[in-house]
Design an enzyme around this catalytic site. Structure first.
Site, mmCIF file in Angstrom:
data_model
loop_
_atom_site.group_PDB
_atom_site.id
_atom_site.type_symbol
_atom_site.label_atom_id
_atom_site.label_comp_id
_atom_site.label_asym_id
_atom_site.label_seq_id
_atom_site.Cartn_x
_atom_site.Cartn_y
_atom_site.Cartn_z
ATOM 1 N N TYR A 55 -7.872 -4.545 -22.787
ATOM 2 C CA TYR A 55 -7.010 -5.324 -21.890
ATOM 3 C C TYR A 55 -5.595 -5.320 -22.433
ATOM 4 C CZ TYR A 55 -9.236 -7.504 -17.924
ATOM 5 O OH TYR A 55 -9.784 -7.722 -16.693
ATOM 6 N N GLU A 57 -2.515 -6.689 -20.364
ATOM 7 C CA GLU A 57 -1.547 -7.189 -19.382
ATOM 8 C C GLU A 57 -0.171 -7.317 -20.013
ATOM 9 O OE1 GLU A 57 -4.670 -8.503 -19.243
ATOM 10 O OE2 GLU A 57 -5.036 -9.404 -17.269
ATOM 11 N N ASP A 201 8.881 8.004 -1.094
ATOM 12 C CA ASP A 201 7.486 8.107 -1.541
ATOM 13 C C ASP A 201 7.186 9.598 -1.660
ATOM 14 O OD1 ASP A 201 4.756 8.347 -1.731
ATOM 15 O OD2 ASP A 201 4.314 6.805 -0.247
ATOM 16 N N THR A 227 2.198 9.283 -6.359
ATOM 17 C CA THR A 227 0.904 9.368 -7.031
ATOM 18 C C THR A 227 1.071 10.389 -8.151
ATOM 19 O OG1 THR A 227 0.185 11.081 -5.482
ATOM 20 C CG2 THR A 227 -0.480 8.821 -4.987
ATOM 21 N N LYS A 230 -1.522 14.682 -7.178
ATOM 22 C CA LYS A 230 -1.452 15.724 -6.139
ATOM 23 C C LYS A 230 -0.778 16.962 -6.749
ATOM 24 C CE LYS A 230 -1.789 12.385 -2.406
ATOM 25 N NZ LYS A 230 -1.286 11.045 -2.697
ATOM 26 N N ARG A 236 -5.826 10.442 -11.261
ATOM 27 C CA ARG A 236 -5.615 9.661 -10.038
ATOM 28 C C ARG A 236 -4.857 8.381 -10.389
ATOM 29 N NH1 ARG A 236 -7.535 10.395 -5.296
ATOM 30 N NH2 ARG A 236 -8.361 12.342 -6.102
HETATM 31 N N1 DSN Z 1 -4.889 10.309 1.110
HETATM 32 C C1 DSN Z 1 -3.637 10.919 0.775
HETATM 33 C C2 DSN Z 1 -3.424 12.160 1.528
HETATM 34 O O1 DSN Z 1 -4.400 12.808 1.827
HETATM 35 O O2 DSN Z 1 -2.306 12.526 1.829
HETATM 36 C C3 DSN Z 1 -2.494 10.009 0.952
HETATM 37 O O3 DSN Z 1 -2.844 8.720 0.651
#
Ligand code: DSN
Length: 419
Positions: A55, A57, A201, A227, A230, A236
């Site tokens: 933990y 925080e 974003d 994120t 990707k 993730r």
């Molecule tokens: N689920 C993601 C995508 O496929 O673009 C975005 O959140």
């Protein structure tokens, strides 16, 4: 042997088996889901480490629990690497996901009832950009911009006019299914004119931004979310970046205690590993290849008579418009999955079909580029998909397609040693 020392394949054979089956699926299918990638063994090793026990925080050196000295070193490394990678002055590496990162930004910049302006979901936007089914659409007033009907690209003049008319407090740029370059500077000019905050974003294009293949939003946006899994090819998770440290402190508070509890320090360690990987010159070679591969895919599929939204791509996304062959996304998704190609049905701009049926198929090149596929392989993939979609009733074409997929998978192994 104590339970704590028993390996998974002995302690829980069911879960262990399902994981092995999933590994096999990843190895034997062509992964074209635009939001997916294959993380390195090093990233997964960090993510599967003892850090999950801790933990922590708070932030490095400002924690609510003892025993954080190693956690602090790891999180500090992740923050410093993220800042270097994106040329940002401040980073928070704790968001559990892109949605959590966006939620923290909203908490920091907005009050319930304020107006946000993002791209319409069916034109390539994201649920967290003001969809009525998401908290962003429930707690805030929303207005949405669309792409131009003829070019299927952003029309900055129209977006400016809409912003002047609707006066949003926050403008969001950055998308889930937009294949073209985003002009962040033009968005900045609009945001300044209407006195709005500007959020980019970059969840999809983060790897391309980090390596300069796509222009960076950092100099122009008040805040950038992404994120990490990707095109960035990490674990993730989510990340918030900005160029103003004082502003950054607000986002820190909005992540914890604003919207999250204990940070996932095992994931943060994996983010640190992924950021270092992305700082290496080979990663730029990789992201260059992502775009070359997507362009090859788009070109070849169009040459077979299947339309592509905006007639091409500048990034990793190729969005097929299946109205050109009188097919829905739902049917196409099913047909390609039968030959072990994985993608997702997706709305296209001005889609007459529902989001559950759709007229589009979203393809992405990031994951298979990680497997080492190059332009000629993506041309072959375009031909396999075209053969399947254009000859739905021919069983011999389907059988042959399965073999062609198998051949591509076998010649480009995923993880070379078993887990
Ligand atoms: N689920 C993601 C995508 O496929 O673009 C975005 O959140």
């Amino acid at each position: 042997m104590k339970a704590i020392n028993t390996p998974l394949n002995e302690s829980d054979q069911k879960v262990s088996l399902f994981i092995q089956e999933e590994l096999k699926r990843q190895e034997t299918h062509l992964e074209l889901i635009a939001s997916e990638n294959f993380a390195s063994r090093a990233v997964m090793e960090a993510q599967g480490s003892v850090l999950t026990n801790k933990y922590a925080e708070g932030l490095p050196k400002k924690r609510y629990y003892g025993g954080c000295e190693h956690i602090d070193a790891i999180e500090t490394l992740a923050i410093e690497r993220a800042k270097k990678l994106f040329n940002a002055s401040w980073a928070n590496v704790q968001p559990h996901s892109g949605a959590q990162a966006n939620f923290a930004v909203f908490l920091s910049l907005l009050k319930p009832g304020d107006k946000i302006m993002g791209m319409d979901l069916s034109h390539g936007g994201h649920l967290t950009h003001g969809s009525p089914v998401n908290v962003s659409g429930k707690w805030f007033e929303t207005c949405h911009y669309e792409v131009d009907k003829d070019t299927e690209t952003l029309d900055m003049n129209k977006i400016r006019e809409q912003a002047l008319r609707t006066r949003p407090k926050l403008i969001i740029c950055g998308y889930s299914a937009y294949p073209r370059t985003i002009d962040f500077q033009a968005f900045r000019a609009i945001a300044d004119e209407v006195n709005a905050f500007l959020l980019a974003d970059i969840a999809h294009i983060a790897g391309l931004v980090a390596t300069g293949i796509h222009p960076s939003p950092i100099p122009y946006c008040d805040v950038v979310t992404t994120t990490t899994h990707k095109t960035l090819r990490g674990p993730r998770g989510g990340l918030i970046l900005c160029r103003d440290e004082d502003f950054g402190k607000q986002f820190d508070k909005a992540v914890f205690p604003g919207t999250q509890g204990g940070p996932l320090e095992h994931v943060i360690a994996a983010k640190a590993v992924a950021f270092e990987e992305a700082l290496q010159p080979q990663f730029t070679t990789y992201t260059n290849q992502i775009v070359k591969n997507a362009k090859a895919l788009a070109k070849q599929i169009q040459s077979r008579g299947i339309s592509v939204v905006s007639k091409g791509t500048d990034n990793h996304i190729v969005l097929l418009d299946l109205r050109s062959i009188n097919m829905t996304g739902k049917v196409a998704d099913q047909l390609i999955s039968e030959v072990n190609i994985t993608a997702n049905k997706n709305t296209v701009p001005f889609d007459p079909e529902s989001p559950f049926v759709t007229s589009g198929l979203r393809l992405g090149s990031a994951a298979l580029t990680t497997r080492g596929l190059i332009e000629s392989d993506f041309e072959e993939i375009a031909n396999i998909i075209a053969d399947i979609l254009l000859h739905t009733d021919k069983i011999e074409i389907k059988d042959k397609a399965k073999l062609r997929v198998k051949n591509l998978c076998n010649t480009h192994p995923l993880y070379r040693e078993s887990f």
